[in-house]
Structures are given as structure tokens and as C-alpha cells.
Motif scaffolding. Structure first.
Motif, PDB file in Angstrom:
ATOM      1  N   HIS A   1       0.827  -1.203   0.000  1.00 43.50           N
ATOM      2  CA  HIS A   1       0.000   0.000   0.000  1.00 43.50           C
ATOM      3  C   HIS A   1       0.862   1.254   0.000  1.00 43.50           C
ATOM      4  O   HIS A   1       0.586   2.218  -0.740  1.00 43.50           O
TER       5      HIS A   1
ATOM      6  N   ASP B   1       3.968   1.590  -1.080  1.00 48.25           N
ATOM      7  CA  ASP B   1       4.611   1.736  -2.392  1.00 48.25           C
ATOM      8  C   ASP B   1       3.634   2.330  -3.405  1.00 48.25           C
ATOM      9  O   ASP B   1       3.982   3.223  -4.191  1.00 48.25           O
ATOM     10  N   PHE B   2       2.404   1.838  -3.383  1.00 52.23           N
ATOM     11  CA  PHE B   2       1.371   2.344  -4.293  1.00 52.23           C
ATOM     12  C   PHE B   2       1.063   3.812  -3.996  1.00 52.23           C
ATOM     13  O   PHE B   2       0.919   4.643  -4.908  1.00 52.23           O
ATOM     14  N   ALA B   3       0.953   4.142  -2.696  1.00 53.60           N
ATOM     15  CA  ALA B   3       0.627   5.510  -2.305  1.00 53.60           C
ATOM     16  C   ALA B   3       1.716   6.481  -2.722  1.00 53.60           C
ATOM     17  O   ALA B   3       1.435   7.585  -3.222  1.00 53.60           O
TER      18      ALA B   3
ATOM     19  N   ALA C   1       3.835   6.134  -5.170  1.00 58.10           N
ATOM     20  CA  ALA C   1       3.869   6.235  -6.631  1.00 58.10           C
ATOM     21  C   ALA C   1       2.730   7.106  -7.167  1.00 58.10           C
ATOM     22  O   ALA C   1       2.877   7.767  -8.200  1.00 58.10           O
ATOM     23  N   ARG C   2       1.593   7.125  -6.466  1.00 51.16           N
ATOM     24  CA  ARG C   2       0.434   7.879  -6.938  1.00 51.16           C
ATOM     25  C   ARG C   2       0.251   9.209  -6.213  1.00 51.16           C
ATOM     26  O   ARG C   2      -0.745   9.905  -6.455  1.00 51.16           O
ATOM     27  N   GLY C   3       1.173   9.536  -5.303  1.00 51.18           N
ATOM     28  CA  GLY C   3       1.051  10.789  -4.575  1.00 51.18           C
ATOM     29  C   GLY C   3      -0.026  10.778  -3.517  1.00 51.18           C
ATOM     30  O   GLY C   3      -0.569  11.830  -3.161  1.00 51.18           O
ATOM     31  N   LEU C   4      -0.349   9.599  -2.964  1.00 46.85           N
ATOM     32  CA  LEU C   4      -1.367   9.475  -1.930  1.00 46.85           C
ATOM     33  C   LEU C   4      -0.720   9.458  -0.546  1.00 46.85           C
ATOM     34  O   LEU C   4       0.511   9.429  -0.417  1.00 46.85           O
TER      35      LEU C   4
END
Length: 358
Positions: A21, A23-25, A27-30
Motif C-alpha cells: 500500500h 509503495d502504491f501511495a 507512486a500515486r502521490g497518496l
């Protein structure tokens, strides 16, 4: 996978998902999870543990947790209660209770509004549903901490003087019967566990409880608990039945977790056959405990009278150990008495230990 069967694998999966999560955040600016370890603990508590209560169950300083309502949650530390800033819902409380009861084989519903159960870690759960308690379910979880599992640890904690520990240790080694008395939360079960630990290792010990509370271990130990009746009202196993069955198991020491009813007669008869015993009883003093033990067997039926019971108690019980808890929450062994006989319709006793003795 079942997190209850493989908690380590569950933790690995939770850690991997939290990291994925983040890593995903990133990468997406979350917004990422700042405290990964805390997030993993929260996930595991929700999936495999007991949700918001899990941190208090894991805290070794917490002795007891109780819920008077979803928004009125209390804990006890060092015998002192305090309210905690935790707010649940009625649904969350019921879900937590169902999860706790899932592995116990016990139930709570309209036909069975009370339940006592032992959790996997040895804690005792007691629940009263809203059909009996006003508006909300009442939940108590009493933890049994491993800090005072033998007499030496009780001495170090200041709950027992060294010569008192020597007296109790010798009594257990000599096969004498010991009764532990006291009020609720006075430390009776803790002391009973320490007495069991003082038994010689070659002794065969059989423990009998309505709900497993004695978190004890011994080389030769059998632990049994009673059973509630089924929905049809059948299959109940009482303490009286357990005492009778235990006598067929060649016990060197018979331990009854708590004597509160007619099972006192069966225990007394067992002690009169030469089987040493140990038990707890609610009482305000050691001498009141003797009076109670001489009264409870009368509940078994009209064929039992005080003329039989009182001499049997005086002859079969060798020591009564009384526990108390002061206003500050400190627990100690206040006195030890030794029955000496019967006089004027009362079981008499002499004091052999007091906490205030020098």
C-alpha cells in the motif's frame, strides 16, 4: 489461511500488504501509512484478535477489562480501576463476544443470558446480555498474569512473608489439605496456582473448575471443567460430577477452583477418604471460611446435618489461608489458621501466621 492457526504467516501477509500500500501511495502521490508496525498490529487485531480490546489484552500490566456499555470501558492496573478512552458500538461488542466464544464451545443467547468461558490465553470471560443487564451487554475479562506463579515470587512481591511461604510449602509437600479464602479480586486463584506449583513433582494433580482459570503446569496434571446444558437441557456436567469422576483417576491432590455450592459435600467426602485437597472459597476471614465450608454441604440434601459436617471439616481441612486486597489495590496473605476441633457448634481454629507478625 486461518490467522488463528498460523499467526506468523498472517503477520507476514499483513506486513507485505501494508508495504505494498505504501509503495502504491508513494507512486500515486497518496497518503502513506506512517507507522507500519502499528498498522500491522491493528489489522491483525481486527482479523485474528479481539479488535480494539487487543492492546489491553496484550498489555502485561492490565489485570482486568470490563465493559459496562460500549462507551464505558474500564481496565484495572495494580488493583486500581481506570476508565479508558475507547468507544465501541453494541454491534462491535456482540461481535467481539462471539469471536471470543467461537473456540470455547459455549454460547450466549436469550435462553442462556450468562456465560463463563476461558479464552485461549487463559483469561476468564464473563458476559451478561442486555436481556438481563440494563440496555447494554456487560462484559468482564479477567487476565491471569504469569508474574506470581510460585510462592517465592509472592514473597518477592511482598504479598507473603518468608516463614509463611515455608509453612505453605511444607503443607503441600506433606499432603495436607489447604483452603484459600478471600473476597473477589483478593488473589485467591493466584495463590492456589502457586500452591499447586509447590506440590512435589511426582504428585498426580487433578484440577476441577466450572471454567478454566488455573493457568498451571505440572509433570502429571489433569485439568477438567464443567459443561453447560445443551439447548434441550441435557449434557450438563457439574462440579459435583467432576469431583466424583476425579476420585477414579488416582489423584495425589484434588484441586477445586472454587467451592460455592453443594460440591462442598463431595469435596469433604473426598478429603475424608485420605485424598489431599486444595480449593478456594469466598469469605471475609479464614474463620468465616471454615463456617462456610461447614454450611455449604447442607445444600446437598436433608440427610446431611451439621453434626456430621463440622467434625469432618475440622478433621479434613488442615490450613485456611486468607487473602485480602487493600484500598490501594495491593494484595497480600493476611492470615493462616489451623482448625483445632469443634466447640459450641463452631469449628475452632488457631492462628499460625499473620501478615503483621514481625
Amino acid at each position: 489461511m486461518d490467522p488463528a492457526r498460523d499467526p506468523e504467516l498472517a503477520a507476514q501477509i499483513a506486513r507485505a500488504e501494508v508495504r505494498r500500500h505504501n509503495d502504491f501511495a508513494l507512486a500515486r502521490g497518496l497518503m502513506p501509512v506512517d507507522d507500519e508496525a502499528a498498522c500491522v498490529r491493528e489489522v491483525l487485531a481486527s482479523v485474528a484478535g479481539y479488535g480494539p480490546l487487543q492492546p489491553y489484552l496484550d498489555d502485561p500490566s492490565v489485570e482486568e477489562i470490563w465493559l459496562n456499555a460500549p462507551d464505558r470501558v474500564f481496565i484495572a492496573r495494580g488493583g486500581v480501576p481506570q476508565r479508558v478512552p475507547l468507544v465501541l458500538t453494541d454491534t462491535q461488542v456482540r461481535d467481539l463476544v462471539e469471536r471470543m466464544l467461537n473456540a470455547t464451545g459455549r454460547r450466549v443467547d436469550m435462553s442462556q443470558p450468562f456465560v463463563d468461558a476461558s479464552l485461549p490465553d487463559g483469561s476468564r470471560l464473563h458476559v451478561v446480555t442486555s436481556e438481563i443487564a440494563r440496555k447494554h451487554w456487560s462484559v468482564n475479562i479477567r487476565k491471569f498474569l504469569p508474574a506470581f506463579r510460585d510462592l517465592d515470587l509472592l514473597v518477592r512481591a511482598g504479598s507473603l512473608l518468608p516463614h509463611g511461604a515455608d509453612l505453605l510449602r511444607a503443607a503441600m509437600a506433606d499432603g495436607r489439605s489447604v483452603v484459600v479464602s478471600g473476597a473477589t479480586h483478593a488473589g485467591k486463584t493466584t495463590l492456589l496456582g502457586a500452591l499447586i506449583a509447590a506440590c512435589p513433582p511426582e504428585h498426580r494433580i487433578v484440577t476441577l473448575e466450572e471454567t478454566f482459570e488455573l493457568a498451571v503446569d505440572a509433570p502429571d496434571l489433569v485439568a477438567m471443567q464443567g459443561r453447560q446444558p445443551s439447548l434441550e437441557g441435557t449434557g450438563e456436567v457439574t462440579l459435583r460430577r467432576l469431583v466424583k469422576e476425579a476420585l477414579r483417576m488416582r489423584p495425589d491432590r484434588l484441586v477445586v477452583g472454587e467451592v460455592r455450592d453443594a460440591e462442598a459435600l463431595d469435596l469433604l467426602l473426598a478429603l475424608n477418604t485420605g485424598v489431599p485437597g486444595a480449593a478456594t472459597v469466598h469469605a471475609n476471614s479464614a474463620r468465616e471460611a471454615l463456617a462456610k465450608l461447614a454450611t455449604l454441604p447442607l445444600l446437598a440434601g436433608r440427610n446431611i446435618d451439621a453434626g456430621f459436617v463440622q467434625p469432618a471439616v475440622a478433621a479434613s481441612v488442615h490450613l485456611v489461608v486468607h487473602c485480602e486486597r487493600d484500598a490501594a489495590g495491593r494484595r497480600r496473605i493476611a492470615e493462616i489458621v489451623e482448625p483445632t476441633g469443634v466447640a459450641a457448634g463452631v469449628v475452632t481454629a488457631r492462628t499460625v501466621y499473620t501478615a503483621d507478625a514481625s
